[in-house]
Design a protein around this motif. Structure first.
Motif, PDB file in Angstrom:
ATOM      1  N   ASP A 201      -8.861 -40.377  33.517  1.00  0.00           N
ATOM      2  CA  ASP A 201      -7.418 -40.458  33.296  1.00  0.00           C
ATOM      3  C   ASP A 201      -6.677 -40.438  34.625  1.00  0.00           C
ATOM      4  N   LYS A 202      -5.715 -41.355  34.749  1.00  0.00           N
ATOM      5  CA  LYS A 202      -4.893 -41.403  35.955  1.00  0.00           C
ATOM      6  C   LYS A 202      -3.470 -41.794  35.598  1.00  0.00           C
ATOM      7  N   ILE A 203      -2.516 -41.289  36.373  1.00  0.00           N
ATOM      8  CA  ILE A 203      -1.116 -41.695  36.232  1.00  0.00           C
ATOM      9  C   ILE A 203      -0.799 -42.613  37.408  1.00  0.00           C
ATOM     10  N   LEU A 204      -0.324 -43.788  37.106  1.00  0.00           N
ATOM     11  CA  LEU A 204      -0.087 -44.779  38.161  1.00  0.00           C
ATOM     12  C   LEU A 204       1.300 -44.651  38.775  1.00  0.00           C
ATOM     13  N   SER A 205       2.285 -44.199  38.002  1.00  0.00           N
ATOM     14  CA  SER A 205       3.639 -44.064  38.534  1.00  0.00           C
ATOM     15  C   SER A 205       3.773 -42.749  39.296  1.00  0.00           C
ATOM     16  N   PRO A 206       4.626 -42.704  40.323  1.00  0.00           N
ATOM     17  CA  PRO A 206       4.794 -41.472  41.106  1.00  0.00           C
ATOM     18  C   PRO A 206       5.363 -40.351  40.243  1.00  0.00           C
ATOM     19  N   THR A 207       4.898 -39.127  40.479  1.00  0.00           N
ATOM     20  CA  THR A 207       5.276 -38.011  39.621  1.00  0.00           C
ATOM     21  C   THR A 207       5.766 -36.794  40.414  1.00  0.00           C
ATOM     22  N   ALA A 208       6.455 -35.939  39.669  1.00  0.00           N
ATOM     23  CA  ALA A 208       6.746 -34.570  40.116  1.00  0.00           C
ATOM     24  C   ALA A 208       5.971 -33.675  39.163  1.00  0.00           C
ATOM     25  N   VAL A 209       5.151 -32.782  39.701  1.00  0.00           N
ATOM     26  CA  VAL A 209       4.181 -32.039  38.886  1.00  0.00           C
ATOM     27  C   VAL A 209       4.475 -30.543  38.917  1.00  0.00           C
ATOM     28  N   ALA A 210       4.577 -29.941  37.722  1.00  0.00           N
ATOM     29  CA  ALA A 210       4.679 -28.489  37.594  1.00  0.00           C
ATOM     30  C   ALA A 210       3.278 -27.920  37.456  1.00  0.00           C
ATOM     31  N   LEU A 211       2.956 -26.899  38.248  1.00  0.00           N
ATOM     32  CA  LEU A 211       1.612 -26.332  38.286  1.00  0.00           C
ATOM     33  C   LEU A 211       1.582 -24.941  37.679  1.00  0.00           C
TER      34      LEU A 211
ATOM     35  N   ASN B 237      -4.651 -38.235  43.811  1.00  0.00           N
ATOM     36  CA  ASN B 237      -5.319 -39.412  43.231  1.00  0.00           C
ATOM     37  C   ASN B 237      -5.147 -39.541  41.726  1.00  0.00           C
ATOM     38  N   THR B 238      -5.206 -38.419  41.003  1.00  0.00           N
ATOM     39  CA  THR B 238      -5.109 -38.499  39.537  1.00  0.00           C
ATOM     40  C   THR B 238      -3.669 -38.503  39.048  1.00  0.00           C
ATOM     41  N   LEU B 239      -2.830 -37.645  39.636  1.00  0.00           N
ATOM     42  CA  LEU B 239      -1.466 -37.487  39.129  1.00  0.00           C
ATOM     43  C   LEU B 239      -0.409 -38.213  39.953  1.00  0.00           C
ATOM     44  N   SER B 240      -0.792 -38.829  41.047  1.00  0.00           N
ATOM     45  CA  SER B 240       0.150 -39.572  41.911  1.00  0.00           C
ATOM     46  C   SER B 240       1.368 -38.725  42.278  1.00  0.00           C
ATOM     47  N   ALA B 241       1.114 -37.458  42.606  1.00  0.00           N
ATOM     48  CA  ALA B 241       2.203 -36.528  42.875  1.00  0.00           C
ATOM     49  C   ALA B 241       2.893 -36.831  44.199  1.00  0.00           C
ATOM     50  N   GLN B 242       4.217 -36.826  44.168  1.00  0.00           N
ATOM     51  CA  GLN B 242       5.008 -36.878  45.387  1.00  0.00           C
ATOM     52  C   GLN B 242       5.737 -35.555  45.620  1.00  0.00           C
TER      53      GLN B 242
END
Length: 313
Positions: free
Chosen positions: A10-20, A109-114
């Protein structure tokens, strides 16, 4: 909301903001962290939550603790908040990742986090070996911005899952709900019961609370049941039903204004207010009389809660 579980494919191709975070209960403190990523939509970033499942194994820091929310309920809450992606691998899949691997393989690589957001007590990597300081250093190498969100307080104390668990076990459900920002919810599958409620004109649904989940104080609660998108006033007894010789702890809910077969379905039952402790009555007839009183009291409380929800929509 898209739910991703596979660490390898599983991968997200669009850039994301990720809550951890683990976000057990998704309480008001957690929501502050998650909202930070939702607000990044204005910057063209998709909101994403990284969490993990502990169905089979949990981190050492969470050994023996009782869970507040199922993965299913957590996903519902996040979707209602406006989160677009939820990445939820099992803990076994991520427990041996080094901090460097976590940032490079998962965030980049997986979440495309910025951009990522976390609480100031966030730890990651094998044996929780890295904290916020290391997260900032490693993310800087991949041009990922880090937002550290401080604790949210109520009555001068930090809002935490452990406080909420304590309140639930004490029967202080109103206090727990205040910290959660919504009613504490049971969302387990409806199972077959003894059908004794039907003989007393109060047919109920039965839900077993698995051992790993927090057990509310035994007693009667005003509640609200969500069925096919509609909320119904209800009254829930949590306990072993000592009057009829019960031995297994169940959540047993009488739903006002609804009739239908719910066996095998996952039904959300939100606990609103504690009415009374569980009592062993001298006879079935006295039990029936007390159930009728419980229903009347719970109906008033539940209807007021449902009306307030509808007015705020």
């Amino acid at each position: 909301m898209v739910i991703l579980k596979n660490l390898n494919s599983d991968k997200i191709l669009s850039p994301t903001a990720v809550a951890l975070g683990f976000f057990d209960g998704v309480h008001l403190g957690h929501q502050r962290v998650i909202q930070n990523t939702i607000d990044c939509k204005d910057k063209g970033l998709s909101s994403c939550v990284f969490t993990f499942s502990v169905d089979h194994e949990a981190p050492a820091s969470k050994a023996g603790f009782k869970i507040l929310s199922t993965d299913t309920l957590k996903a519902q809450i996040l979707e209602n908040m406006g989160v677009e992606f939820m990445f939820c691998p099992t803990f076994e899949e991520i427990k041996n990742l080094t901090p460097e691997q976590f940032v490079a393989d998962i965030l980049k690589n997986t979440l495309s986090a910025q951009c990522v957001a976390c609480g100031d007590d966030f730890h990651f990597g094998i044996k929780a070996s890295a904290g916020v300081k290391e997260l900032k250093e490693l993310c800087a190498q991949h041009n990922i911005m880090v937002n550290v969100i401080g604790p949210v307080q109520e009555d001068g104390l930090n809002i935490s899952s452990s406080r909420i668990r304590d309140y639930i076990k004490q029967g202080n459900i109103k206090k727990a709900n205040k910290l959660l920002g919504r009613p504490y919810t049971i969302d387990f599958e409806v199972i077959q019961g003894q059908r004794l409620g039907r003989t007393m004109s109060f047919p109920t649904i039965n839900q077993k609370l698995p051992e790993v989940y927090v057990m509310p104080k035994f007693g009667v609660y005003a509640s609200a049941a969500l069925i096919h998108g509609k909320m119904y006033p209800s009254v829930t007894n949590i306990g072993i039903k000592p009057t009829v010789g019960g031995t297994q702890a169940l959540a047993e809910t009488y739903i006002l204004g609804y009739s239908g077969d719910l066996y095998g379905m996952r039904i959300n039952v939100g606990l609103i207010e504690f009415i009374r402790p569980e009592v062993k009555f001298e006879s079935i007839e006295i039990l029936k009389q007390n159930i009728a009183l419980d229903v009347e009291k719970a109906k008033k409380i539940s209807m007021e809660y449902i009306s307030s929800i509808l007015m705020n929509k």
